[in-house]
Design an enzyme around this catalytic site. Structure first.
Site, PDB file in Angstrom:
ATOM      1  N   GLU A   8       0.789  -1.239   0.000  1.00  0.00           N
ATOM      2  CA  GLU A   8       0.000   0.000   0.000  1.00  0.00           C
ATOM      3  C   GLU A   8       0.812   1.276   0.000  1.00  0.00           C
ATOM      4  OE1 GLU A   8       0.863  -1.972   2.547  1.00  0.00           O
ATOM      5  OE2 GLU A   8      -0.887  -1.946   3.837  1.00  0.00           O
ATOM      6  N   ASP A  81      -0.870  -4.543   4.681  1.00  0.00           N
ATOM      7  CA  ASP A  81      -0.698  -4.780   6.121  1.00  0.00           C
ATOM      8  C   ASP A  81      -1.644  -5.860   6.624  1.00  0.00           C
ATOM      9  OD1 ASP A  81       1.273  -2.870   6.249  1.00  0.00           O
ATOM     10  OD2 ASP A  81      -0.095  -1.257   6.806  1.00  0.00           O
ATOM     11  N   ASP A  83      -3.628  -5.966   9.266  1.00  0.00           N
ATOM     12  CA  ASP A  83      -4.802  -5.631  10.072  1.00  0.00           C
ATOM     13  C   ASP A  83      -6.044  -5.569   9.171  1.00  0.00           C
ATOM     14  OD1 ASP A  83      -4.382  -3.313   8.693  1.00  0.00           O
ATOM     15  OD2 ASP A  83      -4.002  -2.047  10.434  1.00  0.00           O
ATOM     16  N   GLU A  85      -7.746  -3.067   7.975  1.00  0.00           N
ATOM     17  CA  GLU A  85      -7.643  -2.080   6.899  1.00  0.00           C
ATOM     18  C   GLU A  85      -6.812  -2.656   5.748  1.00  0.00           C
ATOM     19  OE1 GLU A  85      -9.657   1.245   6.226  1.00  0.00           O
ATOM     20  OE2 GLU A  85      -9.462   0.490   8.260  1.00  0.00           O
ATOM     21  N   TYR A 290       5.182  -4.071  12.925  1.00  0.00           N
ATOM     22  CA  TYR A 290       3.987  -3.289  12.569  1.00  0.00           C
ATOM     23  C   TYR A 290       3.519  -2.428  13.737  1.00  0.00           C
ATOM     24  CZ  TYR A 290      -0.392  -2.151  10.252  1.00  0.00           C
ATOM     25  OH  TYR A 290      -1.431  -1.470   9.658  1.00  0.00           O
ATOM     26  N   ARG A 292       0.595  -0.772  14.352  1.00  0.00           N
ATOM     27  CA  ARG A 292      -0.799  -0.714  14.813  1.00  0.00           C
ATOM     28  C   ARG A 292      -1.144  -2.052  15.460  1.00  0.00           C
ATOM     29  NH1 ARG A 292      -1.446   1.911   9.744  1.00  0.00           N
ATOM     30  NH2 ARG A 292      -1.560   4.167  10.058  1.00  0.00           N
ATOM     31  N   HIS A 335      -0.426  -9.437  15.900  1.00  0.00           N
ATOM     32  CA  HIS A 335      -0.119 -10.538  16.803  1.00  0.00           C
ATOM     33  C   HIS A 335       1.159 -10.356  17.589  1.00  0.00           C
ATOM     34  CE1 HIS A 335      -3.450 -12.265  14.716  1.00  0.00           C
ATOM     35  NE2 HIS A 335      -2.825 -12.110  13.569  1.00  0.00           N
TER      36      HIS A 335
END
Length: 766
Positions: A8, A81, A83, A85, A290, A292, A335
């Site tokens: 992204e 990613d 998550d 999103e 990551y 978030r 995670h």
């Protein structure tokens, strides 16, 4: 093309391309490629709230390029990613590019390292539709709330306003705290502190031998405090009790999104959005995992790497392996905690801000795998034979520093008490204590602090409002809408009474003290207060903390495949829509207006109200042709402004005096307070007060401004309307009302007209 990898962001693409090599082409989608259609809500309410997606105009070329590349590729790897999103981005790419399922793979990794990416390629999976539906549920619900609530605000309060499901509840927290502060009644009290010297050490009255204790009682009045000091005059003081105990201190867990935002604010002074922007860059450069996440778990690899570094650099006694459990309900975004990808890398290349944040993440991660600190805490009481009260003395000694050798977590209230680390001389029960001084100082009870961005995130997390990906955008949105303001407050200077018993005399003195100063705190604006009050009255369920948290839990259930997404939306929408229609049909718009009193000079009524362009105060009624109007200062609220505050605002413009026979005045304008002299306007510097600025301060301000203006003009080419100027951020070129940056290494004083034209053309092409 053999393999096409789609991520992204361009920065992430660059890092992954270096890792994968020539057999893989890595392209970026530049975030989401499509969203709900802007026309007609973008949701088919009658058919199960089906979303109607469209590719935004600015993404059409990106989509065309990705389509062309994906058609030529043997395998397309969707590597957004991990998550919700990111999962939604992968699904939108698959749908929009019409990717063949047989040659499409979804891969996820928590860190951008060779091992993690190669492992992801070995274990691809399908797009997780539960995660996609959870993201879709949030997007649809938020669009419905915003689309339906906003017209209510336009009709009842003011055009162009908007509301959001999470933002409105966060705003309520800020407004409620402001009201708590306004309702707070600060009361004086006296705090008593005694300084004693053990009789057995009286030969050396050094600071190391002095024992400082705080009385276990506060006094409400000066009379009570004085009476207590009187009773201490002939008092014999001894040690009443000595209690020693060994205590252990554990390190804080590794960072989650929320705890990183809070600690970066405390230790580095970063805003929430600044922290996330820097962390994003570190992640995309392959330096951290990551960013978030609401998990505090570390991988076995990270725990092993931390052990190696600690034992090699500090010794085996400093190591203690730990695996933390996530304390947040419904933790699901990722995670693993935020940690460095390679713990051996204690430092990185990058900007000063990136280095600061990386160092913070590195220290927190490694400290979480270190041994507890051991401290010996000593609690002593000093008692007197003529008083009921006693003095509490606290001190501690570090027996083993453990994780404190590397890192200590800050708190929102970091004002040191001065007690914790004080070393105490050896004392036993019954030891005679010689009185040095006993001081009773006047203090005032303090209102609860306003939220900082970090403490607001902490509160939202406690209440279950929002998730790691929503904290920063929520606060940014409130700022952009003008509902809140980030502000420093100087505080109020008071003269407090100090009573000191030294020998047999009680001395009385005054001391100046500033109370209530705050830095970078969130204050509501009047428009934010109006929106909150209206929404609380008209839509109590939307503004209910419990309801907002329950919706987040429902999204988590959708992500886990335990709930159908459009059932959540349907259950919410029907009663909500009816309430919106009922509210809009009610005719009375919300008006904020407060009568403050009477102007002593004119006898006219003084009113605070919401004007067309913001909050104002006026002297005279609305139909008075000679009424005077001025805007409220930043941070002032209609509901808390006083008559005195309002009348002070009308002092401007002030005449300060004359310089060389020309009048100097001070006033307030669209861009803030300024002084006017000889037809020139000079803005006041930060911290200068337009109501108290003196002629001498204005003279220096004008002189500095004139000196700056002299140095401003470097070169001019009037025939081409081109100037080379010195600005706030360095030299630049000005042409036809636009500014152009001068390339690094270019001497602005030697620029020719042709070189200026060349720089302008290159900048225009960019």
């Amino acid at each position: 093309m053999e393999n096409l990898v789609i991520v992204e962001s361009p920065a992430k693409a660059k890092t992954i391309e270096k890792i994968l090599g020539k057999d893989y082409t890595v392209r970026s989608s530049f975030g989401h490629i499509r969203d709900l259609a802007k026309k007609n809500l973008g949701i088919d309410i009658e058919h199960g709230f089906t979303p109607q997606y469209e590719v935004s105009p600015d993404k059409k070329k990106v989509v065309a390029d990705l389509k062309s590349a994906s058609d030529k590729a043997a395998v397309v790897w969707l590597a957004s990613d991990e998550d919700r999103e990111g999962e939604a981005i992968a699904w939108h790419l698959k749908e929009t590019l019409a990717l063949d399922p047989s040659r499409t793979r979804r891969i996820v990794f928590h860190e951008i390292t060779k091992d993690a990416i190669l492992n992801a390629i070995k274990t691809p999976r399908d797009v997780d539709m539960n995660l996609v539906m959870a993201q879709q549920a949030r997007r649809v619900l938020d669009r419905l709330v915003g689309f339906e609530l906003s017209p209510s605000l336009w009709k009842k309060i003011k055009p162009s306003l908007s509301a959001g499901r999470v933002q409105s509840v966060a705003l309520r927290l800020i407004v409620e705290r402001e009201r708590e502060i306004n309702a707070f009644d600060s009361k004086p009290y006296f705090r008593v502190e005694g300084v004693f010297v053990p009789e057995k050490l009286k030969g050396g009255r050094s600071s190391a031998n002095k024992v400082i204790g705080v009385l276990d009682r506060r006094f409400d009045s000066q009379q009570e405090a004085e009476a207590f000091l009187e009773s201490c005059r002939g008092c014999v003081f001894t040690v009443g009790s000595v209690e020693k105990k060994e205590v252990s201190k554990c390190p804080a867990p590794p960072f989650t999104t929320s705890s990183l935002q809070q600690e970066a604010a405390r230790k580095c002074g970063f805003s929430v959005s600044q922290t996330m922007s820097i962390a994003q860059h570190l992640y995309e450069s392959g330096l951290i995992t990551y960013m978030r996440t609401d998990s505090t778990t570390l991988s076995k690899l990270a725990i092993g790497a931390a052990k190696s570094w600690i034992t090699d650099n500090l010794g085996a006694q400093y190591h203690k392996a730990r695996q933390y459990k996530t304390g947040v309900k419904g933790a699901q975004e990722a995670h693993e905690a935020i940690r460095p990808t390679y713990i051996a890398n204690t430092e990185i290349e990058g900007t000063a801000a990136e280095k600061k944040l990386y160092s913070l993440i590195w220290k927190r991660t490694v400290a979480s795998q270190m041994a507890d600190a051991r401290l010996e805490k000593t609690d002593i009481t000093v008692v007197g034979d003529r008083i009921k009260e006693h003095f509490d003395v606290t001190g501690s000694t570090v027996l083993f520093d453990g994780f404190l050798k590397l890192y200590m977590e800050s708190s929102d209230d970091d004002a040191p008490s001065g007690d914790e680390e004080r070393m105490l001389p050896p004392l036993a029960v019954g030891d005679l204590m010689l009185r040095d001084t006993i001081t009773a100082m006047q203090k005032y009870t303090v209102h609860p602090p306003r939220y900082s961005e970090a403490s607001l995130v902490k509160k939202m997390e406690e209440l279950g409002i929002g998730r790691p990906s929503t904290y920063a955008p929520t606060i940014s949105t409130l700022h952009q809408r003008g509902y809140i303001l980030r502000q420093d407050r100087k505080g109020e200077e008071r003269t407090v009474t100090v009573l000191t018993l030294k020998g047999d005399d009680i001395a009385r003195s005054g001391k100046k003290e500033t109370t209530g100063s705050e830095k970078g705190r969130l204050c509501p604006q009047d428009i934010g207060v109006m929106v909150t009050d209206f929404l609380e009255k008209a839509f109590p369920s939307i503004m209910d903390y419990g309801f907002t948290a329950r919706v987040e839990t429902d999204f988590d259930k959708v992500a886990a495949g335990k709930l159908v997404w459009n059932k959540i939306v349907a259950d919410f929408y029907r009663p909500f829509h009816e309430k919106v229609e009922e509210t809009i049909s009610e005719s009375a718009p919300v008006k904020t207006r407060k009568v403050l009193g009477t102007d002593p000079a004119t006898g006219k009524t003084v009113i605070a109200r919401m004007g067309r362009y913001g909050s104002v105060v006026q002297i005279g009624e609305d139909d008075d042709p000679q009424k005077r109007i001025t805007g409220l200062d930043k941070g002032m609220l209609i509901e808390s402004v006083t008559l005195e505050d309002a009348l002070r605002l009308f002092v401007l413009p002030r005449t300060l005096g004359e310089i060389d026979g020309k009048e100097v005045t001070c006033s307030k304008g669209k861009f803030g307070p300024y002084v006017k002299y000889d037809g020139k306007f000079v803005s006041l510097k930060k911290g200068m007060n337009p109501y108290t600025i003196t002629l001498e301060e204005a003279r220096k301000l004008i002189s500095d401004h004139e000196e700056q203006q002299k140095n401003r003009n470097i070169k001019a080419f009037p025939e081409a309307d081109i100037e080379v100027l010195n600005g706030r951020f360095g030299p630049y070129i000005k042409h036809s009302g636009a500014n152009y940056k001068i390339p690094k290494g270019t001497d602005p004083g030697t620029l020719t007209l042709e070189q200026c034209r060349e720089i302008i053309e290159k900048s225009k092409k960019k």
